[in-house]
Write an enzyme that holds these catalytic residues in place. Structure first.
Site, short mmCIF file in Angstrom:
data_model
loop_
_atom_site.label_atom_id
_atom_site.label_comp_id
_atom_site.label_asym_id
_atom_site.label_seq_id
_atom_site.Cartn_x
_atom_site.Cartn_y
_atom_site.Cartn_z
N ASP A 169 0.34 -7.45 1.49
CA ASP A 169 0.56 -6.32 1.60
C ASP A 169 2.23 -6.12 1.50
O ASP A 169 2.64 -5.47 2.49
CB ASP A 169 0.03 -5.68 2.86
CG ASP A 169 0.23 -3.94 2.89
OD1 ASP A 169 0.28 -3.43 1.68
OD2 ASP A 169 0.31 -3.53 4.10
N GLY A 226 3.50 6.60 8.19
CA GLY A 226 4.89 6.86 7.58
C GLY A 226 5.71 5.57 8.15
O GLY A 226 6.77 5.36 7.51
N ASN A 227 5.27 4.85 9.22
CA ASN A 227 5.82 3.80 9.67
C ASN A 227 5.87 2.52 8.70
O ASN A 227 6.41 1.64 8.76
CB ASN A 227 5.45 3.33 10.98
CG ASN A 227 6.39 4.08 12.07
OD1 ASN A 227 5.97 4.63 12.92
ND2 ASN A 227 7.55 3.60 12.08
N SER A 228 4.78 2.66 7.84
CA SER A 228 4.48 1.61 7.12
C SER A 228 5.67 0.84 5.99
O SER A 228 6.20 1.54 5.36
CB SER A 228 3.45 1.80 6.03
OG SER A 228 2.20 1.57 6.73
N GLY A 230 -8.76 -23.62 -0.10
CA GLY A 230 -9.88 -23.27 -0.56
C GLY A 230 -11.05 -23.59 0.40
O GLY A 230 -12.19 -24.04 -0.42
N VAL A 231 -10.82 -22.93 1.37
CA VAL A 231 -12.06 -23.19 2.33
C VAL A 231 -12.18 -21.68 3.05
O VAL A 231 -11.26 -20.82 2.97
CB VAL A 231 -11.84 -23.99 3.36
CG1 VAL A 231 -11.99 -25.41 2.93
CG2 VAL A 231 -10.62 -23.97 4.25
N HIS A 236 0.85 -1.07 0.06
CA HIS A 236 0.01 0.05 -0.08
C HIS A 236 0.88 1.15 -0.17
O HIS A 236 0.41 2.25 -0.06
CB HIS A 236 -1.00 0.02 1.14
CG HIS A 236 -0.49 0.08 2.44
ND1 HIS A 236 -0.10 -0.67 3.22
CD2 HIS A 236 0.10 1.44 3.16
CE1 HIS A 236 0.46 -0.01 4.49
NE2 HIS A 236 0.07 0.88 4.25
#
Length: 374
Positions: free
Chosen positions: A159, A237-239, A295-296, A129
């Site tokens: 992410d 900003g820490n992302s 697939g559950v 992101h």
């Protein structure tokens, strides 16, 4: 007639191209979650301090000095086209005149985040992101040098993103093992919150395996849900910055905060480094990510579910459905809606996040035993 409960075993194929992790049902929306991108009386008081040189482990200052050179600031620009002004909201007769100039012009939107160097030749990891849809990405090193960066690959479901700069001999950070970390251990978060470059904050690991409790922006059915929770201050900003243990190793990628205001309120979340490493390796080698799924669609087991299924304690995950709805590895293996999965690959499944962690350690196409209650 007393109901009889039987225990079944199935072998499922963890197959299919990666689209995320095991599906999960959203939990309680108890607080706002946002990305972490841009005593009285005579009672004695006890002063709490961080550890210093315990069993060869360095102090906060030693660790911060060692790891900061490997942390970077990530700056991005995006072209954002303003919404067109609806007809009737401009002076009458001026609509056609304004439209001949092409309508509202795009504007540049700037973003800030963090990252860390994963290889001396310029590969850097950050959050998806932070760099998603960016027209330009630049990297600022701790020594002040600035480089234009190329986005190597991104994965929205985890992410995680990788960017590359043209540099050699860069300081790198040591990758740790989040699986061996314990709740209560000290950690440091390093990044660039609120435009304050290369800030270090300290806290502890508050919880592990956070998932259904938090609803991240733009999350979907395939989103990986297995976060490390920390009370180290994390702000916009820490992302993309690293979460560091007391050995100076990266154990997580700071990604989100739980807050009513959008700023630090005591809860931060980091993606486990074992998952980050799998994704970054795939992005660098293949340009895409293929992690296994069963697939559950599952949710946590409630006390009433445990009672109905004859479980001695509240643990496991309940099957809600399948993806795709008309097939997939789990359905093909005979798993049914309402089943409670209690072990996978011989390992106990305590919650949704632990199921994801177990499955993603295998390869696409592997067959794994699944134990369940029906």
């Amino acid at each position: 007639m007393a109901a009889r409960f039987s225990r079944f075993r199935f072998a499922t194929a963890a197959a299919g191209c990666f689209a995320g992790g095991v599906l999960f049902a959203s939990g309680m929306d108890w607080t706002k979650i946002s990305w972490a991108q841009s005593t009285t009386g005579n009672r004695p008081a006890v002063a709490l301090r961080g550890p210093a040189n315990i069993d060869g482990v360095g102090s906060f200052a030693d660790i911060a000095e060692r790891v900061t050179p490997g942390v970077v600031a990530v700056n991005t620009t995006r072209s954002v086209r303003p919404r067109a002004t609806p007809r009737g909201r401009v002076p009458q007769g001026m609509e056609d005149f304004l439209e001949q100039f092409g309508g509202p012009q795009p504007r540049q939107q700037r973003g800030e985040g963090s990252g860390f160097v994963m290889s001396a030749d310029g590969y850097i990891v950050t959050n998806n992101h932070v760099v998603a849809d960016a027209d330009q990405v630049s990297i600022t090193l701790s020594d002040g040098r600035v480089f234009k960066a190329k986005v190597v690959g991104t994965d929205s479901t985890t992410d995680v993103a990788v960017v590359k700069i043209d540099a050699r001999g860069l300081p790198t950070l040591t990758i740790g093992n989040d699986e061996t970390t314990r709740i209560g251990e000290w950690v440091l978060a390093v990044g660039n919150p609120l435009g304050l470059d290369f800030t270090v904050t300290a806290g502890i690991i508050s919880a592990k395996g956070r998932g259904q409790e938090i609803n991240l922006p733009n999350s979907g059915n395939f989103t990986i849900s297995d976060f490390i929770q920390t009370d180290a201050a994390i702000n916009p900003g820490n992302s993309g910055g690293p979460l560091i243990n007391m050995r100076g190793e990266v154990i997580g990628l700071n990604s989100a905060i739980a807050s009513q205001t959008g700023f630090y309120s005591g809860y931060g979340f980091a993606i486990p480094i074992t998952l980050v490493k799998n994704v970054t390796d795939a992005l660098i080698k293949e340009g895409r990510v293929r992690l296994p799924v069963m697939g559950v669609s599952v949710t946590r087991v409630e006390p009433e579910d445990a009672g109905i299924n004859g479980l001695s304690r509240v643990a496991g995950v309940k099957v809600l459905g399948f993806n795709p709805a008309d097939g997939g590895p789990a359905k093909e293996a005979g798993i049914e809606v309402g089943d409670v999965i209690i072990t996978v690959d011989g390992k106990p499944v305590e919650r949704v996040s632990s199921l994801q962690r177990i499955v993603r350690q295998r390869r696409v196409g592997d067959r794994i035993p699944v134990e369940l209650m029906r």
